[in-house]
Write a protein that holds these residues in place. Structure first.
Motif, mmCIF file in Angstrom:
data_model
loop_
_atom_site.group_PDB
_atom_site.id
_atom_site.type_symbol
_atom_site.label_atom_id
_atom_site.label_comp_id
_atom_site.label_asym_id
_atom_site.label_seq_id
_atom_site.Cartn_x
_atom_site.Cartn_y
_atom_site.Cartn_z
ATOM 1 N N VAL A 153 22.599 -5.990 26.853
ATOM 2 C CA VAL A 153 22.376 -5.531 25.470
ATOM 3 C C VAL A 153 23.633 -5.727 24.630
ATOM 4 C CG1 VAL A 153 21.940 -3.501 24.050
ATOM 5 C CG2 VAL A 153 20.543 -3.926 26.073
ATOM 6 N N GLU A 154 24.806 -5.484 25.222
ATOM 7 C CA GLU A 154 26.068 -5.640 24.503
ATOM 8 C C GLU A 154 26.382 -7.095 24.180
ATOM 9 O OE1 GLU A 154 28.279 -3.390 23.245
ATOM 10 O OE2 GLU A 154 26.762 -1.867 23.712
ATOM 11 N N HIS A 156 24.297 -8.900 22.692
ATOM 12 C CA HIS A 156 23.513 -9.143 21.473
ATOM 13 C C HIS A 156 22.506 -10.281 21.655
ATOM 14 C CE1 HIS A 156 26.221 -6.383 19.532
ATOM 15 N NE2 HIS A 156 27.260 -7.153 19.792
ATOM 16 N N PRO A 158 18.513 -11.198 23.582
ATOM 17 C CA PRO A 158 17.344 -10.585 24.225
ATOM 18 C C PRO A 158 17.560 -10.421 25.723
ATOM 19 C CG PRO A 158 16.675 -12.331 22.718
ATOM 20 C CD PRO A 158 18.161 -12.406 22.825
ATOM 21 N N ILE A 231 24.700 -12.447 17.376
ATOM 22 C CA ILE A 231 23.703 -11.745 16.558
ATOM 23 C C ILE A 231 22.939 -12.737 15.681
ATOM 24 C CG2 ILE A 231 23.411 -10.123 14.633
ATOM 25 C CD1 ILE A 231 25.778 -8.520 15.862
ATOM 26 N N SER A 234 20.414 -14.806 17.742
ATOM 27 C CA SER A 234 19.292 -14.065 18.318
ATOM 28 C C SER A 234 18.506 -13.291 17.259
ATOM 29 C CB SER A 234 19.797 -13.095 19.391
ATOM 30 O OG SER A 234 20.744 -12.191 18.859
ATOM 31 N N LYS A 235 18.757 -13.606 15.988
ATOM 32 C CA LYS A 235 18.046 -12.948 14.895
ATOM 33 C C LYS A 235 16.542 -13.163 15.030
ATOM 34 C CE LYS A 235 17.924 -12.702 9.831
ATOM 35 N NZ LYS A 235 18.426 -13.304 8.563
ATOM 36 N N PRO A 238 13.204 -10.574 20.174
ATOM 37 C CA PRO A 238 13.089 -9.209 20.705
ATOM 38 C C PRO A 238 14.368 -8.778 21.423
ATOM 39 C CG PRO A 238 11.888 -10.762 22.084
ATOM 40 C CD PRO A 238 12.308 -11.519 20.861
ATOM 41 N N LYS A 239 14.706 -7.493 21.314
ATOM 42 C CA LYS A 239 15.894 -6.992 22.003
ATOM 43 C C LYS A 239 15.660 -6.939 23.510
ATOM 44 C CE LYS A 239 18.035 -4.387 18.294
ATOM 45 N NZ LYS A 239 18.654 -3.109 17.883
ATOM 46 N N VAL A 240 14.457 -6.540 23.892
ATOM 47 C CA VAL A 240 14.101 -6.487 25.304
ATOM 48 C C VAL A 240 12.702 -7.062 25.470
ATOM 49 C CG1 VAL A 240 13.768 -5.032 27.338
ATOM 50 C CG2 VAL A 240 15.529 -4.429 25.667
ATOM 51 N N LYS A 307 7.203 -8.887 24.385
ATOM 52 C CA LYS A 307 8.177 -7.942 23.838
ATOM 53 C C LYS A 307 7.913 -6.543 24.361
ATOM 54 C CE LYS A 307 9.825 -6.064 19.425
ATOM 55 N NZ LYS A 307 9.655 -6.083 17.964
#
Length: 311
Positions: A153-154, A156, A158, A231, A234-235, A238-240, A307
């Motif tokens: 996650v750090e 930045h 998915p 960032i 990956s705009k 999905p974050k995860v 997602k």
């Protein structure tokens, strides 16, 4: 060609940070990124007298023979061989009785066990750097533990969960606490398409962010541009996300991916994604495609992900 890309030991004790580049011989962005990183580490104390590095970092080339040949692998995919029984077998077998990738595996595990034995860290973090044949996004493959996900996650990018069930024998499978007598945290980072020059820059940013996250370097010594680069790329992704399915292939399948697919592209159930000797291969469910195969070598035709809502 040397196994070590570089090594750097801080004045203060900390984690052993192991970075792999070129585990697949045609994926050189990680190797190039690590070459830059070690030059930056050597230079940093000269321009920043307050710089403190905690721990020891090593960068290792993965498949030396495949790198020299400019191919993914020679006989076996090295990143599908990290199984405990396979590692134990190559450790007790003479190199002349091993195929090229088994020799690479033997040399790598010997090197890593020596490093752990000499430095005696409480914690080992393994970052495996890769690229893909398709364009369209960076991502992290995390192991099934909170620390691996936190590191991802750090970065930045998915974070793809569940990949350990979709494929077998990767560094993520082997470098876990069960196989070693100390805490092990593996993470894999995909920095973009093989030939994209920015894949090197994104790998550099990911390595530096990882060093910050695990405490090797202070946040005050990390420039914001590294975060911004990741960032930006990956705009809108999905974050995860989690794995839905994986389409495994063999050479006998005569698999051909339909052209034009990018990582994270939305697909619909029933959509024709590829062909093999038996005809069309369709998507079993709605989702997003990941790592569509546009090279001759490989054991996975494509992955489907979805997602994770609320993350």
């Amino acid at each position: 060609m040397e196994r070590y890309i570089g090594e750097y030991t801080g004045k203060e004790k900390g984690p052993l940070f192991i970075c792999f580049g070129g585990m697949h011989g045609n994926e050189l962005a990680g190797v190039k990124a690590l070459e830059v990183i070690f030059k930056l580490l050597d230079r940093e104390p000269l321009v920043n007298p307050d710089f403190i590095f905690k721990g020891r970092m090593i960068g290792l080339r993965g498949n030396l023979k495949a790198i020299a040949a400019g191919t993914r692998y020679l006989k076996q995919d090295l990143n599908r061989m990290w199984r405990k029984e396979m590692v134990e077998k190559v450790k007790i077998t003479s190199p002349e009785d091993l195929n090229p990738e088994e020799q690479e595996l033997k040399e790598l595990i010997t090197t890593i066990e020596l490093e752990i034995g000499m430095y005696q860290p409480e914690k080992v973090v393994v970052l495996d750097l890769h690229t893909t044949t398709a364009h369209g996004g960076i991502f992290v493959i995390a192991a099934d533990d909170p620390e691996s996900v936190r590191i991802g996650v750090e970065m930045h990018a998915p974070v793809i969960k569940g990949m350990l069930q979709g494929i077998q024998g990767t560094t993520l499978h082997y470098f876990n606490t069960e196989n070693f007598d100390r805490e092990m945290v593996p993470v894999s980072f995909e920095s973009g398409q093989h030939e994209d020059l920015l894949s090197v820059n994104r790998a550099i940013a990911a390595i530096i962010n990882c060093m910050r996250t695990i405490g090797c370097v202070s946040a005050r010594d990390v420039e914001n541009r590294h975060d911004e680069l990741l960032i930006k790329y990956s705009k809108n992704l999905p974050k995860v996300a989690e794995l839905i399915s994986c389409h495994h292939i063999t050479d006998e399948d005569e698999f051909i991916m339909k052209p034009g697919y990018n990582n994270f592209q939305e697909i619909k159930a029933g959509e024709v994604l590829a062909y093999d000797k038996n005809g069309a291969i369709t998507a079993p469910v709605n989702g997003h495609i990941l790592m569509p195969l546009y090279q001759k070598q490989g054991e996975d035709g494509f992955f489907l992900i979805k997602k994770v809502e609320g993350v």
